[in-house]
Design a protein around this motif. Structure first.
Motif, mmCIF file in Angstrom:
data_model
loop_
_atom_site.group_PDB
_atom_site.id
_atom_site.type_symbol
_atom_site.label_atom_id
_atom_site.label_comp_id
_atom_site.label_asym_id
_atom_site.label_seq_id
_atom_site.Cartn_x
_atom_site.Cartn_y
_atom_site.Cartn_z
ATOM 1 N N GLU A 104 0.858 -1.191 0.000
ATOM 2 C CA GLU A 104 0.000 0.000 0.000
ATOM 3 C C GLU A 104 0.893 1.239 0.000
ATOM 4 O OE1 GLU A 104 -0.904 -0.391 4.797
ATOM 5 O OE2 GLU A 104 -2.252 -1.353 3.360
ATOM 6 N N ASP A 105 0.261 2.402 -0.130
ATOM 7 C CA ASP A 105 1.037 3.634 -0.371
ATOM 8 C C ASP A 105 2.215 3.798 0.585
ATOM 9 O OD1 ASP A 105 -0.649 4.152 -2.388
ATOM 10 O OD2 ASP A 105 -1.686 5.839 -1.440
ATOM 11 N N GLU A 106 1.954 3.627 1.889
ATOM 12 C CA GLU A 106 2.992 3.907 2.877
ATOM 13 C C GLU A 106 4.152 2.894 2.798
ATOM 14 O OE1 GLU A 106 3.661 6.441 4.447
ATOM 15 O OE2 GLU A 106 5.199 5.648 5.787
ATOM 16 N N THR A 107 3.830 1.612 2.648
ATOM 17 C CA THR A 107 4.903 0.598 2.591
ATOM 18 C C THR A 107 5.718 0.757 1.295
ATOM 19 O OG1 THR A 107 3.290 -0.967 1.695
ATOM 20 C CG2 THR A 107 3.798 -1.175 4.042
ATOM 21 N N VAL A 108 5.022 1.093 0.220
ATOM 22 C CA VAL A 108 5.732 1.288 -1.055
ATOM 23 C C VAL A 108 6.625 2.523 -0.963
ATOM 24 C CG1 VAL A 108 5.402 1.895 -3.489
ATOM 25 C CG2 VAL A 108 4.067 0.040 -2.483
ATOM 26 N N ARG A 109 6.118 3.583 -0.343
ATOM 27 C CA ARG A 109 6.910 4.818 -0.203
ATOM 28 C C ARG A 109 8.197 4.517 0.588
ATOM 29 N NH1 ARG A 109 8.114 8.388 3.170
ATOM 30 N NH2 ARG A 109 6.870 7.531 4.863
ATOM 31 N N ARG A 110 8.057 3.774 1.694
ATOM 32 C CA ARG A 110 9.242 3.437 2.518
ATOM 33 C C ARG A 110 10.218 2.562 1.733
ATOM 34 N NH1 ARG A 110 5.988 2.164 7.042
ATOM 35 N NH2 ARG A 110 6.468 -0.030 6.754
ATOM 36 N N THR A 111 9.682 1.600 1.011
ATOM 37 C CA THR A 111 10.523 0.678 0.229
ATOM 38 C C THR A 111 11.329 1.448 -0.823
ATOM 39 O OG1 THR A 111 8.894 -1.050 0.556
ATOM 40 C CG2 THR A 111 10.458 -1.407 -1.221
ATOM 41 N N ALA A 112 10.655 2.370 -1.506
ATOM 42 C CA ALA A 112 11.328 3.148 -2.560
ATOM 43 C C ALA A 112 12.419 4.031 -1.950
ATOM 44 C CB ALA A 112 10.306 3.986 -3.310
ATOM 45 N N GLU A 113 12.124 4.586 -0.777
ATOM 46 C CA GLU A 113 13.136 5.440 -0.129
ATOM 47 C C GLU A 113 14.366 4.629 0.273
ATOM 48 O OE1 GLU A 113 11.535 7.750 3.114
ATOM 49 O OE2 GLU A 113 10.637 9.119 1.642
ATOM 50 N N ILE A 114 14.133 3.434 0.784
ATOM 51 C CA ILE A 114 15.264 2.574 1.182
ATOM 52 C C ILE A 114 16.095 2.204 -0.050
ATOM 53 C CG2 ILE A 114 15.851 0.287 2.100
ATOM 54 C CD1 ILE A 114 13.484 0.711 4.069
ATOM 55 N N ALA A 115 15.414 1.872 -1.152
ATOM 56 C CA ALA A 115 16.141 1.535 -2.394
ATOM 57 C C ALA A 115 17.009 2.718 -2.822
ATOM 58 C CB ALA A 115 15.154 1.157 -3.497
ATOM 59 N N ALA A 116 16.462 3.923 -2.725
ATOM 60 C CA ALA A 116 17.222 5.116 -3.133
ATOM 61 C C ALA A 116 18.443 5.326 -2.231
ATOM 62 C CB ALA A 116 16.314 6.344 -3.095
ATOM 63 N N HIS A 117 18.321 4.921 -0.964
ATOM 64 C CA HIS A 117 19.456 5.065 -0.038
ATOM 65 C C HIS A 117 20.515 4.001 -0.258
ATOM 66 C CE1 HIS A 117 17.254 7.926 2.566
ATOM 67 N NE2 HIS A 117 18.499 8.338 2.739
ATOM 68 N N GLU A 118 20.059 2.782 -0.589
ATOM 69 C CA GLU A 118 21.060 1.703 -0.635
ATOM 70 C C GLU A 118 21.819 1.620 -1.960
ATOM 71 O OE1 GLU A 118 17.797 -1.863 -0.815
ATOM 72 O OE2 GLU A 118 19.830 -2.464 -0.383
ATOM 73 N N CYS A 119 21.330 2.293 -3.016
ATOM 74 C CA CYS A 119 22.105 2.259 -4.253
ATOM 75 C C CYS A 119 23.314 3.188 -4.125
ATOM 76 C CB CYS A 119 21.231 2.621 -5.456
ATOM 77 S SG CYS A 119 20.632 4.304 -5.476
ATOM 78 N N VAL A 120 24.310 2.976 -5.000
ATOM 79 C CA VAL A 120 25.567 3.741 -4.876
ATOM 80 C C VAL A 120 25.933 4.356 -6.230
ATOM 81 C CG1 VAL A 120 26.594 2.611 -2.869
ATOM 82 C CG2 VAL A 120 26.773 1.484 -5.075
ATOM 83 N N PRO A 121 25.119 5.296 -6.697
ATOM 84 C CA PRO A 121 25.358 5.850 -8.039
ATOM 85 C C PRO A 121 26.557 6.777 -8.092
ATOM 86 C CG PRO A 121 23.534 7.003 -6.988
ATOM 87 C CD PRO A 121 23.972 5.934 -6.031
ATOM 88 N N ILE A 122 27.053 6.994 -9.300
ATOM 89 C CA ILE A 122 28.074 8.020 -9.529
ATOM 90 C C ILE A 122 27.433 9.143 -10.355
ATOM 91 C CG2 ILE A 122 30.103 6.510 -9.458
ATOM 92 C CD1 ILE A 122 29.952 6.592 -12.625
ATOM 93 N N SER A 123 28.116 10.276 -10.393
ATOM 94 C CA SER A 123 27.670 11.357 -11.273
ATOM 95 C C SER A 123 28.413 11.213 -12.593
ATOM 96 C CB SER A 123 28.015 12.717 -10.662
ATOM 97 O OG SER A 123 27.345 12.876 -9.435
ATOM 98 N N ASP A 124 27.696 11.329 -13.710
ATOM 99 C CA ASP A 124 28.357 11.343 -15.027
ATOM 100 C C ASP A 124 27.516 12.172 -15.983
ATOM 101 O OD1 ASP A 124 26.257 9.763 -15.852
ATOM 102 O OD2 ASP A 124 27.427 7.945 -16.103
#
Ligand SMILES: Cc1cc2nc3c(=O)[nH]c(=O)nc-3n(C[C@H](O)[C@H](O)[C@H](O)COP(=O)(O)OP(=O)(O)OC[C@H]3O[C@@H](n4cnc5c(N)ncnc54)[C@H](O)[C@@H]3O)c2cc1C
Length: 293
Positions: free
Chosen positions: A243-263
């Motif tokens: 549901e909205d809240e669990t999906v919102r939290r999941t997406a935020e965690i994914a955004a935190h755990e990835c390790v992108p570079i700038s290019d």
């Protein structure tokens, strides 16, 4: 700095895997060529300078797309991206794989480029990697010492690097039959609709258990040195209602755990924000799709 070219470039078209292994073992500077859409570009740009091009396209059977012996689907390494996109069996059983193929490059590129080449080139943004990893695909590998299987999520070791030795060839990808009541989706984000490498791409497979998420595999591309599973995000949603809240939290965690570079395609912060957006959208898109039976 451009790599110095060898004085003479050799070219072979071995008709069998065995003969290909012989050449790859003999010539340390040999490089496999499938569709050539990455190899030729890298040679032109002076990034690689093989002494021997080993064109494996004449080896029969490696372009087959069909049921795999243990159930599920086998996609030959030499299957072109265009043939995956057009395959009725792929479209019916694994629509997100056909969709990822459809979004790769342009029609002429898709007609030459192969699935094996896309994976073996090991670009963090390779479009076929994310959906195949989400589906739990296995890489089948052959070499002079025999055959082996590696989970595709463990196949990549760095940008341009895989578990393959210089003498090994990826022969096919096996996708297990999707679990009952599973949903999947792929999304690619880039500045243009086509002919562009992804700034971020992502795939999801969700298995429902009643009203709860029984399992989720979230795979992100172009935000780490290799295609990565967002395992903390997966843990967050597993066992919870979607549901909205669990999906919102999941997406935020994914955004935190990835390790992108700038290019040139985007800053690290922008990529994180896009992961947040794409993961939220993936849930909506997947749950709006037809479940597997
Ligand atoms: C204009 C253009 C647009 C593009 N757009 C996209 C895009 O949107 N998304 C995307 O993901 N990619 C894109 N690409 C990159 C490229 O087309 C793909 O990565 C393609 O799938 C590579 O396949 P290939 O058969 O051409 O590989 P090749 O160039 O033949 O090989 C690539 C690498 O894999 C190795 N290799 C190939 N097959 C095997 C095998 N079976 N076993 C072991 N090693 C092997 C080769 O030695 C080489 O190192 C684009 C390229 C171009 C030129």
């Amino acid at each position: 700095m451009a790599i110095r070219r060898p004085l003479e470039l050799q070219y072979s078209e071995p008709p069998t895997l065995k003969e290909a292994f012989t050449i790859l073992t003999r010539d340390k500077g040999a490089r496999i060529l499938a569709g050539g859409t990455d190899v030729i570009v890298s040679m032109r740009e002076g990034k690689i300078a093989p002494s021997h091009i080993v064109n494996i396209k004449r080896i029969p059977g490696l372009d087959r797309i069909g049921p795999s012996p243990g159930g599920g689907l086998s996609i030959g390494a030499l299957a072109t991206i265009g043939s995956v996109e057009a395959s009725a069996i792929v479209r019916n059983a694994f629509p997100m794989v056909a969709e990822a193929a459809h979004q790769l490059g342009s029609l002429p590129v898709r007609n030459r480029a192969t699935v094996g080449g896309n994976l073996c080139n090991s670009s963090p943004s390779a479009d076929m990697a994310q959906p195949l990893i989400a589906l739990g695909a296995i890489a089948k590998i052959s070499g002079p010492k025999g055959k082996r299987s590696v989970k595709l999520e463990n196949f990549f070791t760095g940008p341009g690097k895989t578990v393959l030795s210089k003498t090994e060839i990826l022969t096919d990808i096996r996708i297990p039959a999707p679990p009952k009541d599973s949903f999947s989706a792929f999304l690619k984000h880039g500045p243009r609709q086509c002919m562009d490498i992804a700034t971020v791409n992502a795939a999801i497979m969700i298995r429902m258990k009643g009203k709860l998420c029984g399992d989720a595999r979230i795979v992100l591309g172009a935000v780490a040195p290799i295609p990565m599973r967002a395992k903390r995000a997966e843990r967050e949603i597993r066992g919870n209602p979607i549901e909205d809240e669990t999906v919102r939290r999941t997406a935020e965690i994914a955004a935190h755990e990835c390790v992108p570079i700038s290019d040139v395609r985007g800053s690290a912060d922008y990529r994180r924000e896009m992961v947040n957006v794409l993961v939220r959208r993936l849930f909506g898109k997947a749950l709006g799709s037809t479940p597997s039976r």
